[in-house]
Write a protein that holds these residues in place. Structure first.
Motif, PDB file in Angstrom:
ATOM      1  N   ARG A   6       0.816  -1.207   0.000  1.00 57.52           N
ATOM      2  CA  ARG A   6       0.000   0.000   0.000  1.00 57.52           C
ATOM      3  C   ARG A   6       0.852   1.262   0.000  1.00 57.52           C
ATOM      4  N   ASP A   7       2.173   1.131   0.053  1.00 59.12           N
ATOM      5  CA  ASP A   7       3.038   2.311   0.104  1.00 59.12           C
ATOM      6  C   ASP A   7       2.834   3.205  -1.117  1.00 59.12           C
ATOM      7  N   THR A   8       2.658   2.609  -2.277  1.00 58.46           N
ATOM      8  CA  THR A   8       2.446   3.391  -3.500  1.00 58.46           C
ATOM      9  C   THR A   8       1.148   4.181  -3.403  1.00 58.46           C
ATOM     10  N   ASP A   9       0.089   3.515  -2.859  1.00 51.37           N
ATOM     11  CA  ASP A   9      -1.200   4.203  -2.719  1.00 51.37           C
ATOM     12  C   ASP A   9      -1.102   5.348  -1.709  1.00 51.37           C
ATOM     13  N   ILE A  10      -0.369   5.146  -0.633  1.00 49.56           N
ATOM     14  CA  ILE A  10      -0.207   6.204   0.368  1.00 49.56           C
ATOM     15  C   ILE A  10       0.536   7.391  -0.243  1.00 49.56           C
ATOM     16  N   THR A  11       1.549   7.097  -1.048  1.00 47.62           N
ATOM     17  CA  THR A  11       2.293   8.178  -1.728  1.00 47.62           C
ATOM     18  C   THR A  11       1.377   8.964  -2.652  1.00 47.62           C
ATOM     19  N   HIS A  12       0.502   8.229  -3.358  1.00 49.21           N
ATOM     20  CA  HIS A  12      -0.424   8.898  -4.278  1.00 49.21           C
ATOM     21  C   HIS A  12      -1.402   9.776  -3.506  1.00 49.21           C
ATOM     22  N   LEU A  13      -1.923   9.291  -2.391  1.00 51.73           N
ATOM     23  CA  LEU A  13      -2.839  10.088  -1.579  1.00 51.73           C
ATOM     24  C   LEU A  13      -2.132  11.318  -1.016  1.00 51.73           C
ATOM     25  N   THR A  14      -0.870  11.147  -0.667  1.00 53.49           N
ATOM     26  CA  THR A  14      -0.091  12.285  -0.158  1.00 53.49           C
ATOM     27  C   THR A  14       0.051  13.357  -1.237  1.00 53.49           C
ATOM     28  N   ARG A  26      -9.877  18.081  -3.309  1.00 55.22           N
ATOM     29  CA  ARG A  26      -9.880  16.745  -3.909  1.00 55.22           C
ATOM     30  C   ARG A  26     -10.914  15.847  -3.244  1.00 55.22           C
ATOM     31  N   VAL A  27     -11.464  14.903  -4.040  1.00 53.98           N
ATOM     32  CA  VAL A  27     -12.318  13.850  -3.508  1.00 53.98           C
ATOM     33  C   VAL A  27     -11.889  12.532  -4.152  1.00 53.98           C
ATOM     34  N   ALA A  28     -11.765  11.512  -3.344  1.00 57.41           N
ATOM     35  CA  ALA A  28     -11.351  10.196  -3.848  1.00 57.41           C
ATOM     36  C   ALA A  28     -12.207   9.118  -3.201  1.00 57.41           C
ATOM     37  N   THR A  29     -12.530   8.115  -3.983  1.00 62.68           N
ATOM     38  CA  THR A  29     -13.175   6.919  -3.413  1.00 62.68           C
ATOM     39  C   THR A  29     -12.187   5.759  -3.525  1.00 62.68           C
ATOM     40  N   ILE A  30     -12.081   5.020  -2.458  1.00 62.06           N
ATOM     41  CA  ILE A  30     -11.215   3.829  -2.442  1.00 62.06           C
ATOM     42  C   ILE A  30     -12.129   2.618  -2.357  1.00 62.06           C
ATOM     43  N   THR A  31     -12.118   1.830  -3.396  1.00 61.99           N
ATOM     44  CA  THR A  31     -13.032   0.688  -3.474  1.00 61.99           C
ATOM     45  C   THR A  31     -12.245  -0.618  -3.537  1.00 61.99           C
ATOM     46  N   GLY A  32     -12.926  -1.656  -3.191  1.00 60.22           N
ATOM     47  CA  GLY A  32     -12.327  -2.982  -3.241  1.00 60.22           C
ATOM     48  C   GLY A  32     -13.223  -3.965  -2.527  1.00 60.22           C
ATOM     49  N   PRO A  33     -12.928  -5.251  -2.649  1.00 59.54           N
ATOM     50  CA  PRO A  33     -13.718  -6.247  -1.925  1.00 59.54           C
ATOM     51  C   PRO A  33     -13.697  -5.947  -0.435  1.00 59.54           C
ATOM     52  N   THR A  34     -14.712  -6.400   0.231  1.00 60.00           N
ATOM     53  CA  THR A  34     -14.823  -6.141   1.666  1.00 60.00           C
ATOM     54  C   THR A  34     -13.551  -6.530   2.385  1.00 60.00           C
ATOM     55  N   ALA A  35     -13.068  -5.634   3.235  1.00 60.91           N
ATOM     56  CA  ALA A  35     -11.911  -5.901   4.108  1.00 60.91           C
ATOM     57  C   ALA A  35     -10.661  -6.289   3.340  1.00 60.91           C
ATOM     58  N   THR A  36     -10.411  -5.630   2.205  1.00 62.14           N
ATOM     59  CA  THR A  36      -9.163  -5.897   1.489  1.00 62.14           C
ATOM     60  C   THR A  36      -8.087  -4.895   1.864  1.00 62.14           C
ATOM     61  N   GLY A  37      -8.295  -4.137   2.914  1.00 59.85           N
ATOM     62  CA  GLY A  37      -7.269  -3.214   3.368  1.00 59.85           C
ATOM     63  C   GLY A  37      -7.627  -1.764   3.171  1.00 59.85           C
ATOM     64  N   LYS A  38      -8.896  -1.491   2.763  1.00 63.45           N
ATOM     65  CA  LYS A  38      -9.297  -0.092   2.558  1.00 63.45           C
ATOM     66  C   LYS A  38      -9.157   0.695   3.855  1.00 63.45           C
ATOM     67  N   THR A  39      -9.720   0.115   4.919  1.00 62.54           N
ATOM     68  CA  THR A  39      -9.689   0.802   6.217  1.00 62.54           C
ATOM     69  C   THR A  39      -8.260   1.020   6.684  1.00 62.54           C
ATOM     70  N   GLU A  40      -7.424  -0.027   6.544  1.00 58.89           N
ATOM     71  CA  GLU A  40      -6.038   0.068   7.004  1.00 58.89           C
ATOM     72  C   GLU A  40      -5.258   1.106   6.204  1.00 58.89           C
ATOM     73  N   LEU A  41      -5.522   1.130   4.896  1.00 53.34           N
ATOM     74  CA  LEU A  41      -4.838   2.104   4.042  1.00 53.34           C
ATOM     75  C   LEU A  41      -5.207   3.537   4.453  1.00 53.34           C
ATOM     76  N   VAL A  42      -6.497   3.795   4.598  1.00 52.52           N
ATOM     77  CA  VAL A  42      -6.954   5.144   4.948  1.00 52.52           C
ATOM     78  C   VAL A  42      -6.439   5.533   6.324  1.00 52.52           C
ATOM     79  N   TYR A  43      -6.467   4.598   7.257  1.00 51.91           N
ATOM     80  CA  TYR A  43      -5.998   4.898   8.604  1.00 51.91           C
ATOM     81  C   TYR A  43      -4.506   5.232   8.603  1.00 51.91           C
TER      82      TYR A  43
END
Length: 916
Positions: A6-14, A26-43
């Motif tokens: 998820r480091d690449t995604d965190i860099t992109h959000l930064t 900015r507005v972004a939606t982060i989608t994916g199968p349930t509990a694939t790390g969306k919450t952990e990434l955002v946190y």
């Protein structure tokens, strides 16, 4: 939690956050199968942003929030990151709006609504003038409608604001409303970020960061296979594994993983949960079309849910990735729901023509199921399960079938099958069916096969009165016109009874079976052939064809209730014919088959037989091990009258090893009274009598041996190949000092022949020597030793060697006694017969000083055998015949022996052994 991938995604959000600081909201939606790390990434991203001074407002939605007006907005403005003034203003606005919405959650009047949205946005703008504002809403698809409208209003107002909004949602039909997503896409600075599960390398990195590199190498591949890369499940597995203290072995899958699976499904769309449950119920037959019919939903909906279940790491191509996941889903079902789903699955699979075992498995889970076809499916499934050695499943099918039927004959037939199936697992469980089957027999509802099955149960538990009654009913059926097959089966049963349960046969008016008890011909049916062979062998003695006939029976007898007695009879025929080598080999084969076919009862039976064989071979350690195994497999009460076999082996083995206290404990084990009306009682009496002999209770030994003789004469089975009771009684008389009475008893003939049993002749010769004058004993004992060695009974041979050692000492030949004593000690040591070894050492102590064992140690095993025979006075030709080598080889051995021991010839052997 480490998010390697998820480091690449965190860099992109930064980077997006930096754009906000430049006045581009900015507005972004982060989608994916349930509990694939969306919450952990955002946190992870939000925590870093907050540490850098960003004001972070967050909310997490759940299904309950859909019915709570302004629930999500209220969470956002209750953040500790807000000043008291900002938080108070926002709270008043939300409270006023909530009052306007009322309990129904309707949107307030337009003027009130505008005041609320503008007021809340003003709070955010004031904060953004000083710091970038980060708004995150997790699982936004569960947000209430009023909060959604406010969030969309915020998005529309972003433009040049220093605000970054991140929304997370699941993918697919359970995710965000497509209309809302379209609305979001109108924003010029909207971005959609799709997440997938962790790759293999991602899981390896996650495990390595948490548990170390070694654990990653050992466990990472399995963790990825079980979870499909779902971070939530990977974390649960790591926690389970650490909690179990399992080291770097196979993953420990436990409650944490199961809870995570359930939590994941309950956070998902209800359709996913519903499909997962149906899949868990149907198992390997869960095709989409069947799932659709079971749930009464469209196949396209089922496929969408299956894809999502695959994506979240629970499934892999219509199969649960791990049995624990399937179990977790099933355990989550309410019992009534679960029964109903299995009931519908049974109907569906029956209609589809699935195998009876598959349908029956669902019928069992559904419990009572009154469909006309259910009974037939259960019976067919039970038949197949028994053929496949799935005994427990067969029992389940038959128990349910017995409950469902209301026809007496059908219930009787089912109960008979149930009793036979339970007997394979534990005879004690089958015993509860005996009384209902007896009632059925008295009401003429049992077939001939059913009567035979009932007879075996009754005999097993020693219920001989009832067995006599059933045998009479079998005779009546066999006498009916056209009942030739029943008559042939009854004849085989009578032959078996004549040598196993003779008192039952006699009480039933069958007498003893004598005519036609010839050795079975090749090709004869094993059911009758085994009984015929044993009856013939015991009454006429073994002959040259006994072993071949027994092996023919064993080769053709497949293990089942009908052929088990035949196989057992054939093994006993080999045992009593002194072919213990063949008996041991066949018994090992049958025991291995019993293990493979998962029948504890069969295993216990063959372990008991193997123990008896080991006793005959003088292998006391093996006898104790096999007999103990039999009693470990089945409790004593489950063995019925067959308890006599392992108990006899245990008492004999521990007695001969000198463990008298242990033997006494085994003798205190209760046995059925009716055991002494069976052949198994003879083995028990013989073992107990030998214990009495070993513990100087000669009168008690004589009584037990005499009881054996009385029973064997009454049953017309008086042959020493079964139990040499006269030999035992003679040993007891010798212990009491009554040599003449012992000799007279030994000279009495048995009622039946023993054939040419070298074992029996060797035992008799040894005892006859003990009852003879001192100088007559050596040749008798040498002859006994030869016969017992050929017969393969090392224990009896050790007794003869010890007797010869004592005799030579008494004759004043200590050197020869020491030589024979060494051989006796060696054979007794192989048997682990410690009392015999002590007797040898006591006999050879106090003689001329010498070092027999030390001298012999310079000789090879072959040279030791030749030297011992030469010291006994055997000629070279006699030695060659005894140990199956040429005369020339004997001469070569003797030459090397003389050279190694530095002697001139065989006359110097005893003296030289005593001097070294």
């Amino acid at each position: 939690m480490t998010l390697i991938e998820r480091d690449t995604d965190i860099t992109h959000l930064t980077d997006l956050l930096t754009e906000c600081r430049r006045g581009r909201g900015r507005v972004a939606t982060i989608t994916g199968p349930t509990a694939t790390g969306k919450t952990e990434l955002v946190y992870a991203f939000s925590r870093r942003a907050a540490e850098a001074g960003v004001t972070w407002l967050s909310a997490t939605c759940s299904q309950a929030d859909r019915n709570l007006p302004f629930g999500v907005v209220s969470q956002l403005f209750h953040s500790a990151a807000l000043s008291i003034d900002h938080a108070s203003r926002a709270a008043r606005l939300v409270e006023d709006a909530s009052l306007g919405a009322g309990a129904s959650g309707a949107r307030p009047q337009e003027s009130e609504w505008l005041r609320t949205t503008q007021g809340l946005w003003s709070v955010i703008l004031e904060i953004s003038n000083k710091n970038t504002v980060l708004i995150t809403v997790d699982d936004v698809e569960y947000a209430d409608s009023l909060s959604w409208q406010i969030l969309l209003n915020f998005v529309h107002r972003l433009k040049s604001a220093n605000v970054f909004i991140i929304l997370t949602a699941a993918e697919g039909p359970q995710g965000m409303d497509p209309l809302i997503e379209i609305d979001l896409m109108r924003h010029p600075h909207y971005e959609r970020i799709g997440l997938t599960s962790l790759s293999f390398q991602g899981v390896m990195g996650m495990v390595s960061a948490s548990m170390g590199d070694a654990a990653a190498v050992a466990l990472g591949p399995a963790f990825h296979r079980i979870t499909g890369g779902n971070p939530l499940l990977v974390k649960a597995l790591m926690d389970d594994h650490r909690g179990a203290g399992a080291g770097d072995r196979e993953p420990a899958v436990s409650d944490g993983f199961s809870r995570s699976v359930r939590a994941l499904l309950h956070r998902s769309d209800p359709t996913m949960l519903m499909v997962a449950r149906a899949l868990a119920v149907l198992g390997e037959f869960a095709l989409p079309i069947l799932l659709s019919e079971l749930l009464d939903i469209r196949t396209t909906t089922v496929n969408q849910a299956l894809n999502c279940l695959d994506a979240v790491g629970i499934l892999d191509s219509l199969r649960f990735r791990h049995p624990a996941a399937q179990a977790a889903v099933l355990d989550d079902l309410d019992p009534s729901q679960r029964r109903e789903m299995h009931r519908r699955a049974a109907q569906l699979l029956h209609a589809e023509g699935a195998a009876a075992t598959v349908v029956a498995a669902h019928l069992i889970e559904a419990e009572r199921f009154q469909e006309p076809w259910a009974l037939a499916e259960l019976r067919e499934a039970a038949d197949q399960a028994l053929r496949d050695d799935r005994h427990e499943f067969a029992v389940q099918c038959l128990r349910l079938a017995a409950e469902l039927t209301d026809n007496d004959r059908q219930r009787t037939r089912t109960t008979t099958m149930l009793a036979q199936a339970e007997w394979r697992i534990n005879p004690a469980a089958a015993n509860r069916h005996v009384e209902p089957l007896l009632d059925a027999a008295r009401e003429e509802r049992l077939s001939f096969r059913g009567l035979y099955a009932l007879l075996r149960f009754l005999l097993w538990y020693g219920q001989h009165d009832e067995a006599v009654e059933v045998l009479g009913r079998m005779a009546g059926r066999a006498a009916e016109p056209g009942a030739d097959d029943a008559a042939a089966r009854l004849d085989a049963v009578r032959r078996w009874l004549s040598c196993t349960h003779p008192s039952v046969l006699a009480r039933a008016g069958g007498g003893t079976v004598t005519g036609g008890a010839d050795t079975p011909a090749p090709g004869s049916h094993p059911r009758g052939a085994g009984a015929t062979l044993l009856a013939s062998m015991l009454r006429d003695g073994p002959d040259a064809g006994t072993a071949d006939a027994a092996e023919r029976v064993l080769r053709s007898a497949t293990l089942d209730e009908a052929n088990l007695d035949a196989a057992e009879s054939a093994l006993f025929s080999l045992i009593h014919a002194d072919r213990t080598d063949k008996a041991a080999s066949w018994c090992d084969v049958l025991y291995a088959e019993a293990v493979r076919r998962r029948s504890p009862t069969w295993r216990a039976l063959f372990a008991s037989l193997r123990a008896s064989i080991a006793i005959r071979q003088g292998d006391l350690v093996a006898a104790e091990k096999y007999a103990r195994t039999a009693l470990d497999i089945l409790p004593p009460r489950s063995l019925g009258v067959r308890i006599g076999l392992p108990l006899a082996a245990l008492v004999s083995a521990t007695t001969e090893m000198g463990k008298y206290d242990v033997a006494a404990q085994y003798l205190r084990q209760p046995v059925p009274d009716t055991i002494f009306e069976t052949r198994f009682g003879l083995y028990y009496l013989q073992a107990r009598a030998r214990y009495h002999l070993a513990t100087d209770q000669a009168h008690a030994a004589l009584s037990d041996f005499s009881d054996c003789g009385r029973l064997m004469r009454d049953w017309e089975l008086d042959t020493p190949t079964l139990v040499p009771w006269r030999h035992g009684a003679a040993a007891a008389l010798l212990q009491m000092g009554q040599q003449e009475q012992a000799r007279a008893l030994l000279e009495q003939p048995y009622d039946l022949a023993s054939g040419d049993s070298l074992r029996i002749r060797g035992i008799a010769q040894r005892l006859l020597a003990a009852a003879s004058d001192l100088r007559q004993r050596p040749p008798l004992l040498r002859e006994a030793i030869d016969m017992l060695q050929t017969a393969g009974d090392r224990l009896e041979m050790a007794y003869a060697l010890v007797d010869l050692t004592h005799t030579l000492n008494e004759l004043g030949e200590p050197n020869k006694a020491r030589m024979i004593g060494y051989r006796a000690d060696s054979v007794a040591g192989e048997c682990r017969a410690e009392p015999l070894r002590q007797a040898v050492r006591h006999s050879t102590d106090g003689g001329e000083s010498g070092g027999g064992p030390e001298a012999i140690s310079v000789l090879s095993d072959a040279e030791q055998r030749v030297a011992s025979l030469a010291a006994l006075g055997y000629t070279n030709r006699e030695i060659s015949r005894k140990i199956y080598i040429t005369v020339s080889t004997v001469e070569q051995h003797l030459t090397r022996i003389y050279r190694k021991l530095n002697v001139r010839g065989r006359r110097d052997l005893p003296a030289q052994f005593s001097q070294m």
